[in-house]
Design an enzyme around this catalytic site. Structure first.
Site, PDB file in Angstrom:
ATOM      1  N   GLY A  21       0.610  -0.860   0.206  1.00  0.00           N
ATOM      2  CA  GLY A  21      -0.387   0.165  -0.139  1.00  0.00           C
ATOM      3  C   GLY A  21       0.741   1.222  -0.117  1.00  0.00           C
ATOM      4  O   GLY A  21       0.259   2.753  -0.434  1.00  0.00           O
ATOM      5  N   LEU A  51      -6.186  -5.299  -3.609  1.00  0.00           N
ATOM      6  CA  LEU A  51      -5.914  -3.952  -5.159  1.00  0.00           C
ATOM      7  C   LEU A  51      -6.278  -2.819  -4.473  1.00  0.00           C
ATOM      8  O   LEU A  51      -6.118  -2.002  -5.129  1.00  0.00           O
ATOM      9  CB  LEU A  51      -6.790  -5.285  -5.818  1.00  0.00           C
ATOM     10  CG  LEU A  51      -6.768  -6.297  -6.784  1.00  0.00           C
ATOM     11  CD1 LEU A  51      -7.394  -6.632  -7.360  1.00  0.00           C
ATOM     12  CD2 LEU A  51      -4.920  -6.286  -7.402  1.00  0.00           C
ATOM     13  N   LYS A  66       4.736  -9.127  -7.308  1.00  0.00           N
ATOM     14  CA  LYS A  66       4.107  -7.810  -6.674  1.00  0.00           C
ATOM     15  C   LYS A  66       4.714  -7.332  -7.621  1.00  0.00           C
ATOM     16  O   LYS A  66       4.970  -6.233  -8.229  1.00  0.00           O
ATOM     17  CB  LYS A  66       4.257  -7.677  -5.698  1.00  0.00           C
ATOM     18  CG  LYS A  66       2.694  -7.925  -4.602  1.00  0.00           C
ATOM     19  CD  LYS A  66       2.731  -7.488  -3.441  1.00  0.00           C
ATOM     20  CE  LYS A  66       1.796  -7.240  -3.069  1.00  0.00           C
ATOM     21  NZ  LYS A  66       1.427  -7.421  -1.482  1.00  0.00           N
ATOM     22  N   ASP A 110       5.403  -3.902   5.913  1.00  0.00           N
ATOM     23  CA  ASP A 110       4.453  -3.662   6.779  1.00  0.00           C
ATOM     24  C   ASP A 110       4.706  -4.682   7.890  1.00  0.00           C
ATOM     25  O   ASP A 110       3.421  -5.034   8.363  1.00  0.00           O
ATOM     26  CB  ASP A 110       3.311  -4.195   6.310  1.00  0.00           C
ATOM     27  CG  ASP A 110       3.634  -6.033   4.958  1.00  0.00           C
ATOM     28  OD1 ASP A 110       4.602  -6.576   5.746  1.00  0.00           O
ATOM     29  OD2 ASP A 110       3.395  -6.543   4.851  1.00  0.00           O
ATOM     30  N   ASN A 111       5.535  -4.840   7.937  1.00  0.00           N
ATOM     31  CA  ASN A 111       6.323  -5.399   9.299  1.00  0.00           C
ATOM     32  C   ASN A 111       7.229  -4.466  10.577  1.00  0.00           C
ATOM     33  O   ASN A 111       8.162  -3.918   9.829  1.00  0.00           O
ATOM     34  CB  ASN A 111       6.527  -6.352   9.464  1.00  0.00           C
ATOM     35  CG  ASN A 111       7.185  -6.654   8.637  1.00  0.00           C
ATOM     36  OD1 ASN A 111       8.400  -7.336   9.133  1.00  0.00           O
ATOM     37  ND2 ASN A 111       7.561  -6.694   7.276  1.00  0.00           N
ATOM     38  N   CYS A 154      15.290   5.953  17.380  1.00  0.00           N
ATOM     39  CA  CYS A 154      15.301   7.335  19.015  1.00  0.00           C
ATOM     40  C   CYS A 154      14.458   7.143  19.108  1.00  0.00           C
ATOM     41  O   CYS A 154      14.072   7.401  20.239  1.00  0.00           O
ATOM     42  CB  CYS A 154      16.051   8.265  18.066  1.00  0.00           C
ATOM     43  SG  CYS A 154      17.602   8.322  17.612  1.00  0.00           S
ATOM     44  N   CYS A 167      -2.052  -5.173   9.916  1.00  0.00           N
ATOM     45  CA  CYS A 167      -2.595  -5.189   8.346  1.00  0.00           C
ATOM     46  C   CYS A 167      -3.797  -5.303   8.619  1.00  0.00           C
ATOM     47  O   CYS A 167      -5.031  -5.028   8.421  1.00  0.00           O
ATOM     48  CB  CYS A 167      -2.503  -5.009   7.472  1.00  0.00           C
ATOM     49  SG  CYS A 167      -1.217  -6.140   6.810  1.00  0.00           S
ATOM     50  N   CYS A 222      20.909   6.042  21.543  1.00  0.00           N
ATOM     51  CA  CYS A 222      20.071   5.159  21.013  1.00  0.00           C
ATOM     52  C   CYS A 222      21.340   3.932  20.502  1.00  0.00           C
ATOM     53  O   CYS A 222      22.425   4.281  20.192  1.00  0.00           O
ATOM     54  CB  CYS A 222      19.744   6.510  19.938  1.00  0.00           C
ATOM     55  SG  CYS A 222      19.357   5.316  18.187  1.00  0.00           S
ATOM     56  N   CYS A 225      22.334   4.926  16.596  1.00  0.00           N
ATOM     57  CA  CYS A 225      22.669   6.332  16.199  1.00  0.00           C
ATOM     58  C   CYS A 225      23.865   7.569  17.343  1.00  0.00           C
ATOM     59  O   CYS A 225      24.597   8.630  17.562  1.00  0.00           O
ATOM     60  CB  CYS A 225      21.971   7.274  15.596  1.00  0.00           C
ATOM     61  SG  CYS A 225      21.283   8.311  16.569  1.00  0.00           S
TER      62      CYS A 225
HETATM   63 ZN   LIG Z   1      18.824   7.312  16.808  1.00  0.00          ZN
END
Ligand SMILES: [Zn+2]
Length: 246
Positions: A21, A51, A66, A110-111, A154, A167, A222, A225
């Site tokens: 999607g 669809l 797809k 989607d996950n 973060c 979904c 984090c 980063c």
């Molecule tokens: Zn980060």
């Protein structure tokens, strides 16, 4: 758009992770905007119930991979586009290599495992990434720079311990994913043009039609980063959970 901006886009390469999607409209917007090469990675087949929001596919594509159907649809619209279809999942063994081949990664999966994996792989490959998500009427997008945060971890730190709605359970509203995907494509193009779009969380509420932008703060601790950075390579065990958020 100036001629030089068009040339920059024509020479650029964007990887779209997921041909669902979000990935379908994002890839279409990138192609129509003049991005020269669009890679798409997904191992799913086209299914009839999808669809309504996976706008590159028609009923005749049901049962087809797809990425193949998406590539054919994109070429029909933009014949000069170079499409690189990867009939595969982004997985720990191929994620960094895939990200390394592109200028920007558009994470349209989607996950949660794939979202965290794409975030980590893009950072390790030193590539910018644009995350997108949509659940029910709520959508978000976030661009992260190639050299550090604020990043996806973060905001979310790690894969959820609790079951997140997927979904099928939560539902996805087609126009909301369309809005998020358009913002993702817009952010990717801004990145290719050298504009400072990193670290701003875009949110969209499909019920109130309210769109917001909010700067997010990097977390010093984090794992991706922060300093020191604890994620130095992809370890498959980090992404073993199979819960889904779109
Ligand atoms: Zn980060």
């Amino acid at each position: 758009m100036t001629m030089s901006a068009r040339l920059v886009l024509a020479g650029s390469r964007v990887l779209v992770v997921g041909a669902g999607g979000l990935g379908c409209p994002a890839a279409l917007a990138l192609a129509r905007s003049g991005v020269g090469t669009v890679g798409i990675v997904d191992d799913d087949l086209v299914e009839l119930p999808n669809l309504h929001r996976q706008i590159l596919f028609g009923e005749e594509d049901v049962g087809r991979p797809k990425v193949e159907a998406a590539a054919a649809a994109l070429i029909r619209v933009v014949p000069e586009l170079r499409v690189e279809p990867h009939v595969a999942r982004m997985l720990p063994h191929n994620a960094v290599a895939l990200a390394s081949r592109y200028d920007v990664v558009v994470e349209a999966s989607d996950n949660f495992p794939t979202k965290f994996l794409a975030a980590d792989a893009a950072r390790l490959a030193r590539k910018a990434i644009v995350h997108g998500a949509a659940v029910r009427w709520h959508g978000t997008a976030l661009a992260v720079g190639p050299n550090g945060g604020p990043c996806y971890r973060c905001l979310f730190e790690d894969l959820p311990r609790e079951n997140a709605p997927n979904c099928a359970e939560a539902g996805v509203v087609g126009p909301v994913v369309g809005v998020v995907a358009a913002v993702q494509a817009d952010l990717a193009i801004s990145i290719l043009r050298g504009e400072p779009v990193f670290g701003v969380l875009f949110t969209f509420d499909g019920l109130s039609l309210e769109a917001r932008r909010r700067s997010i703060q990097g977390r010093a601790a984090c794992a991706l980063c922060g300093t020191p950075r604890s994620i130095q390579r992809i370890e498959a065990s980090r992404y073993a959970v199979t819960r889904c958020d779109i």
